[in-house]
Design a protein around this motif. Structure first.
Motif, PDB file in Angstrom:
ATOM      1  N   SER A  28       0.843  -1.187   0.000  1.00  0.00           N
ATOM      2  CA  SER A  28       0.000   0.000   0.000  1.00  0.00           C
ATOM      3  C   SER A  28       0.883   1.243   0.000  1.00  0.00           C
ATOM      4  N   PHE A  29       1.197   1.713  -1.202  1.00  0.00           N
ATOM      5  CA  PHE A  29       2.210   2.746  -1.386  1.00  0.00           C
ATOM      6  C   PHE A  29       1.973   3.979  -0.524  1.00  0.00           C
ATOM      7  N   SER A  30       0.758   4.465  -0.506  1.00  0.00           N
ATOM      8  CA  SER A  30       0.504   5.737   0.175  1.00  0.00           C
ATOM      9  C   SER A  30       0.739   5.648   1.680  1.00  0.00           C
ATOM     10  N   SER A  31       0.729   4.449   2.222  1.00  0.00           N
ATOM     11  CA  SER A  31       0.849   4.266   3.672  1.00  0.00           C
ATOM     12  C   SER A  31       2.283   4.330   4.183  1.00  0.00           C
ATOM     13  N   TYR A  32       3.240   4.394   3.281  1.00  0.00           N
ATOM     14  CA  TYR A  32       4.634   4.284   3.697  1.00  0.00           C
ATOM     15  C   TYR A  32       5.479   5.472   3.253  1.00  0.00           C
TER      16      TYR A  32
END
Length: 113
Positions: A28-32
């Motif tokens: 989940s790209f946006s979470s990191y």
């Protein structure tokens, strides 16, 4: 699995510009938070820039690139960028994208006349 693929490196003259891209998948790209590192021949890998997760409101830079490099992210494209301006020969290195324990394969930036 987590995959990071960098692109955009190349040969540029001193004072020139390049934009590196890193396309991410498998998480989940946006979470990191995302980071760019670089490693020059004979040197240790060093942190260049870091951007926080979600909106990327927080960024950090190595002193050597402050005012010249800009990190940004496009969550819709799962991509993190590194805009590099006023490049110097000492910026020559392989640049790597990083999150958590994952690394890309690197993209070579050579600054030379």
């Amino acid at each position: 699995q987590v995959q990071l693929v960098e692109s955009g490196g190349g040969l540029v003259q001193p004072g020139g510009s390049l934009r590196l891209s890193c396309v991410a998948s498998g998480f989940s790209f946006s979470s990191y938070a995302m980071s760019w590192y670089r490693q020059a021949p004979g040197n240790e890998r060093e942190l260049v820039a870091r951007i926080s997760n979600f909106g990327g409101s927080s960024t950090n830079y190595a002193d050597s690139v402050k005012g010249r490099f800009t990190i940004s992210r496009d969550n819709a494209k799962s991509t993190v960028y590194l805009q590099m301006n006023s490049l110097k020969p000492e910026d020559t290195a392989v640049y790597y994208c990083n999150t958590l324990t994952a690394w890309g394969q690197g993209t070579l930036v050579t600054v030379s006349s």
